[in-house]
Design an enzyme around this catalytic site. Sequence first.
Site, PDB file in Angstrom:
ATOM      1  N   THR A 397      39.841  51.249  -8.815  1.00  0.00           N
ATOM      2  CA  THR A 397      39.453  52.160  -9.876  1.00  0.00           C
ATOM      3  C   THR A 397      39.603  51.293 -11.096  1.00  0.00           C
ATOM      4  OG1 THR A 397      39.997  54.234  -8.776  1.00  0.00           O
ATOM      5  CG2 THR A 397      40.424  54.192 -11.116  1.00  0.00           C
ATOM      6  N   SER A 468      42.485  64.853  -9.192  1.00  0.00           N
ATOM      7  CA  SER A 468      42.623  63.414  -9.441  1.00  0.00           C
ATOM      8  C   SER A 468      44.034  63.100  -9.929  1.00  0.00           C
ATOM      9  CB  SER A 468      41.612  63.025 -10.521  1.00  0.00           C
ATOM     10  OG  SER A 468      41.817  61.698 -10.932  1.00  0.00           O
TER      11      SER A 468
HETATM   12  O1  DON Z   1      41.034  60.234  -8.828  1.00  0.00           O
HETATM   13  C1  DON Z   1      41.949  59.717  -8.204  1.00  0.00           C
HETATM   14  O2  DON Z   1      43.108  60.044  -8.325  1.00  0.00           O
HETATM   15  C2  DON Z   1      41.621  58.576  -7.261  1.00  0.00           C
HETATM   16  N1  DON Z   1      40.280  58.706  -6.799  1.00  0.00           N
HETATM   17  C3  DON Z   1      41.858  57.279  -7.960  1.00  0.00           C
HETATM   18  C4  DON Z   1      41.623  56.140  -7.035  1.00  0.00           C
HETATM   19  C5  DON Z   1      42.274  54.896  -7.427  1.00  0.00           C
HETATM   20  O3  DON Z   1      42.943  54.762  -8.418  1.00  0.00           O
HETATM   21  C6  DON Z   1      42.007  53.794  -6.468  1.00  0.00           C
HETATM   22  N2  DON Z   1      43.077  52.898  -6.411  1.00  0.00           N
HETATM   23  N3  DON Z   1      43.737  52.817  -5.446  1.00  0.00           N
END
Ligand code: DON
Length: 586
Positions: A397, A468
């Site tokens: 992310t 999220s």
């Molecule tokens: O929105 C969320 O919490 C996750 N989709 C974020 C994903 C993320 O930070 C990926 N890293 N591991």
Amino acid sequence: MADFDGKAPSAGRFEVIRYGFGRSRLGWRCAAVAFLKCLLFAAVVCVAHASGRPGHAAIASAHPLATQAGFEILDQGGNAFDAAIAISAVLAVVEPQSSGIGGGGFWLLRRAADGKTVMLDGRETAPLAARPDMYLDTRGEPRLSASLDGALAAGIPGLPAALVRLSKDYGRLPLAKSLAPAIRHAENGFAVGLRYAKAAKDRESALRQSPAASAIFLDQGIAPQPGFHLVQKDLAKTLRRIARFGHAGFYGGTTARLLVQGVKDAGGIWQAGDLAGYRALERAPVQGMYRGIRITSAGPPSSGGTVLLEALNILSGYDLARMDALTRKHLVIEAERRAYRDRDLYLGDPAFVNMPLNRLLSAAYAAGLRVAIRPDRALPSAALAAAPEASRQGDDTSHFSLIDRHGNLVAATLSINNSFGSGFVPPGTGVLLNDEMDDFATAPGRPNAYGLVGGGANAIAPGKRMLSSMSPTFLETKDRTAVLGTPGGSRIISMVLLAVLDFAEGRGPESWVSVGRFHHQYLPDVVEYEPGGLSDEDIRGLESRGHRLKPTGYRYGDMHAVQWDRVRNRLSAASDPRGEGVAEVK
Ligand code: DON
């Protein structure tokens, strides 16, 4: 770290911009001109300071080309919001493993002119044909990879809608101008780094399932080495359609037709109405106080700000600065245990669930939770509820933080969820789709990719936004303003919490992004820590207080932060030493 005073950077990656006028052999005329320039410069600084503006800009992002694009747009007369569009779009191109126009995100904004503070919600939605049991087989067992790999794992993207809205409602430049750097990098290509190469290796088999993804992101079906020149012609075309037609350039016309057809052909459930109906939304962020610091962070459908504030409310009952390091860490862990439990129990998309936010964020509630915290003993999560096990998570992310010379602020965390999202690209679009559907509670009691267990509040429903952990955050005291955030799945919130505690001790961005990390998320009942995140003494001490510890084996997170010291009118910025990002002040 980069800072306005040109302080020595601690790592080679940081670029420091100095202000001054080179001491070449000047003739008298040149000297006079230089002197006048100095006077003008000093006057600009004074005016900027007096009017409560930094007078310069600071950007920290996950990729050098994204930071560069932000400054390019500021140089063209754009404001922080135009720069945020450019950075988001460039990250979508140059960090396809982490974010993209096939994904979503949250942009926390502060407009200096009127102080408006808002969260732009570009979170993905479940398709209209989605059902709560869509990832279960006929016996009711979870189909393990269905919410992670391939077309069925993808929510309806929100990032393009958010960028269009950001431009229309807050920007100064035409959208086409702000998107130009991203289109250039997609069209001409760029050399991928180590993070890309590693992520592509991890996700090679998922990418191979999608011929379009494989043709773009792999090198003849194999994960490429760092230095591989990645060109994305179809993505450039899609970005051009957004630049030309705005929202309709993605959610209607050619792009929408190709996306829906591609998803359907690959066994997905998207319909034209899913795209036509998508809207980026403005929401009020959550706000709270901790020891004189005003915290503004992401509200639902992110759990980030709520869990962060609940943990800080619990911690505000202790004088952490006066405690020994071990007790302090123990209390942080116990606060996280309780705040993450409430995430699992209560939080979801506000359009679908009623959340007791006022109660969760009240001082009285935190005081009630503190009663059962013993300073010398862990309370097992099982004493609060049953505990399933969890799994690994990366940094797939992206985040950037920025402040422009007017004092406009943007903290944005962007995601396609796991590395390379679903690994699926609808042919002809160049758009790598997210696998954000896995952030829902896809089966009762089943932990998602981050080990998070959700209940009904985060069950799948048509059109619903999945919960999220992304936590773009502003911190403000009477002297300082900070903008920060990071990727890292469920650990995002505990990383931001550690950064807030470090800010509270008076330290600056370079320290917040470097601080050693440990994490507890209620379930599984284990304290995870990165190499160097806990000392041997901490480990022994926490174990003797009843905590179960688990090393991650790798350093995690990729925090990017900027700070405006308003007293000295000094900007500073830092990118996480764990990542490939660049922080600059200009
Ligand atoms: O929105 C969320 O919490 C996750 N989709 C974020 C994903 C993320 O930070 C990926 N890293 N591991």
